[in-house]
Scaffold this active site. Sequence first.
Site, PDB file in Angstrom:
ATOM      1  CB  SER A   1      -0.664  -0.022   0.875  1.00  0.00           C
ATOM      2  OG  SER A   1      -0.611   0.865   2.121  1.00  0.00           O
TER       3      SER A   1
ATOM      4  CE  LYS B   1      -4.077   2.024   4.837  1.00  0.00           C
ATOM      5  NZ  LYS B   1      -3.422   1.179   3.364  1.00  0.00           N
TER       6      LYS B   1
END
Length: 803
Positions: free
Chosen positions: A689, A732
């Site tokens: 990621s 996030k």
Amino acid sequence: MDTMNFIPVLPLRDTVLFPGTALPLKIARSQSVEAVTQAQKANQRVVAISQKINSNSESVRAADLYQVGTLCKIEKIRGNATDGYQILLRGLETFRIEDIKENENGSLWAQGHPLQDVVENDKAMNEALLKSMKTSAQEILEHLPADTSQFSELLSGIGDLSFFTRLVASNLEIPSEKKQELLEMASVRDRVLVLLDLMQKQKVDLKVRGEIQEKLSRRVGKMQRESILREQLKTIKEELGETDGANDFEKYRAKFEEAGFPEDVKKVALEELKRLEAMGSASPETHVIRNYLDLLVALPWSKSSQEAGGTLGDLDLEEARATLQKDHYGLDTIKKRILQHLAVAKLKNSNRGQILLFVGPPGVGKTSLGQSIARALGRKFVRGSLGGVRDDAEIRGHRRTYIGAMPGRIIQAIKKAGQNDPVFMLDEIDKMGRGFQGDPASALLEVLDPEQNSAFLDHYLDVHFDLSKVFFIATANSLESIPGPLLDRMEIIELSGYTTAEKLHIAKNHLIPKQFSEFGLTAEQLQIPDEILLRVIHAYTREAGVRDLQRKIATLCRSSVERVLGEKVHGEAKSENPIRLDLNDVEEALGSERFVHEVAERLSPPGVVTGLAWTPQGGEILFVEANLMPGKGQLTLTGQLGDVMKESAQIALSLVRSRLASLIPDFEFDRKDIHVHVPAGAIPKDGPSAGVTMLTTIASALTGRSVNPKLAMTGEITLRGAVMPVGGIKEKVIAAHRSGIERVILAKRNQKDLKDVPEEVRSSLKFDFVESATDVLRIALGIETDQIVPSTGPAEPTSKRAS
Ligand SMILES: Nc1ncnc2c1ncn2[C@@H]1O[C@H](COP(=O)(O)OP(=O)(O)OP(=O)(O)O)[C@@H](O)[C@H]1O
Ligand SMILES: [Mg+2]
């Protein structure tokens, strides 16, 4: 005394009486009673002779006796000829039998002469012998567990060697044949030598026995202690008239009636009780059986919450909704899911086979939601933590044959609940290990499987218990380490963490009231203004949940209590105004700020880029750094990186080289080394990621352009330059918001995930949804690279795992 006369004979069983020593005896055999009766007529004298064979027969024959005995005096006598006597015999001298005769009534009479000691004339040697005898004897006494100080004093005062040998011989733990040999030995010196040898053996024997005893008592000590305490307790109770021993078993029977046992359990219980009754109360096993019976009696075989409330079918969903609403702020979709779950259970009038799993970071309310559900259902709430469980015996119990065996955690919790249909929270199922002793996950499957759990078998309990009415809820921080088969059984509900506004609400409406009541404070005494709460949230906590916030609020309350009390003491007038906490108070109570607003205050040198990461604790921002140095075109990676991330870095470097080559043609890739560093976080960040972040970092370092620190990004890249979606978007994005980020770059295919993000967060951030590395470099660095449109065909894998 006239040795020509016949003297009554007293046969001794399994013992030898030495001259100079005394022996208390019970005289019951008619033959012996006759001898004692006769002795009373003749000067109280008898000859005590040992039997060669230890027989209990009524009439001993002359041939059964040794040739040497002891002439004795009856010193004390009690009793009579019909009931038998108790006498104290004193040995006078050794007696060799010359003739022995039997009377018509079976009594024995002997004639003989005293056997004189043979004593050497060497005085020095006799003294040496006496001394070593004494030393040996003292050593033995030291090894005996009882208090021997008196006896030891007595020994040290003896000066007659012959007497000493007899005293020792009669007290040593040796077979009576050996004693007889010693009695027959006329030479004192020979006796000493034999005895020294025997004492040496006894000493070693005692020492070994002592060691074994010590080991044993260490092991059995606890059990014994418990059984002694139990005995004492029983005595005390008897003294108080609370119970009497025999009644105990009756009490169990009465309890069996109340326990509502199923038939098979009743049978087992009665069998065990029978075993207990047959056993002496001293046996250590009684308390094993008692423990077992106590567990059987304590388990809620037929006790359920339905006695108080109704069945699941009668559940009032509106009321349940209200309870959930009252206990928790926000979490709307989650409450909805829970209510749906309850509605299904109501319809089926059973919760069979439905297990909820709450997944999320610490302190987001998983446990307290479970408690809320229990309240809504009117059931008991019990918890069992599975964190660190590695052995299936912890779930299913140990067999009772083990020392210290216990039932497993499931049965223990059910016992604690006292009802057979509690809401049972299985905490931390993701922290379960797998030991060599067996797999706890498979044991847990058995617990949760509706096909099997109506007859759950705990090894300790050893009879089936019905778990099918238990309402199981599991919690975990992360789904990753939960075994697939377990996961299949559960309905997953994710809790991702709170925004600042939500935390403020929770603090004001839930955490503060809770702490206030804990500390006995009221709103008239203490006020914590919103700005102060916000400061605590921002500068003193960094978490997805509210656990730390709750702790900080508790600290603030604690430090205020004194002030509240103090002002009350010093003047009524002052206490009418509530204390309003200000920033100084916060700093005083909590110390200086722990987390600086990282992003806002950060400089932005080229080569530093803000990335977004997912951890089981919720989202996190991290700063990826890159640096250039003279070298040979090598890539160095440091920090917390998993394998996948290392590959991402290679891909990022290749992409940068291919895309930027035309832009900075004079750059000598072969002569520079690139160093990329991912700072250490709480856990190693694996999973794809950080691709776009590394790409941007390397490009920024190469071009010398800085990236706005309030721009964060997450996404994976392919070698062809496509930006791929990643997981954990909600966490996030919330973390980005919390850290003061203003703009976020996400993969276009992640756009749909924003619907889970609270509106308040979404509206305060600017999002860029990108498809290619070109887009990323343009937005982050303002660089227009060659417009090669990358292929995003189906061959490109989608990253499923979050990192
Ligand atoms: N939405 C909410 N409304 C009110 N209180 C909340 C909310 N979320 C959490 N809390 C409170 O926060 C505290 C911590 O929550 P809880 O113990 O349930 O966390 P958890 O998710 O079980 O954490 P862990 O994974 O560490 O066990 C509790 O006192 C709980 O009541
Ligand atoms: Mg919890």
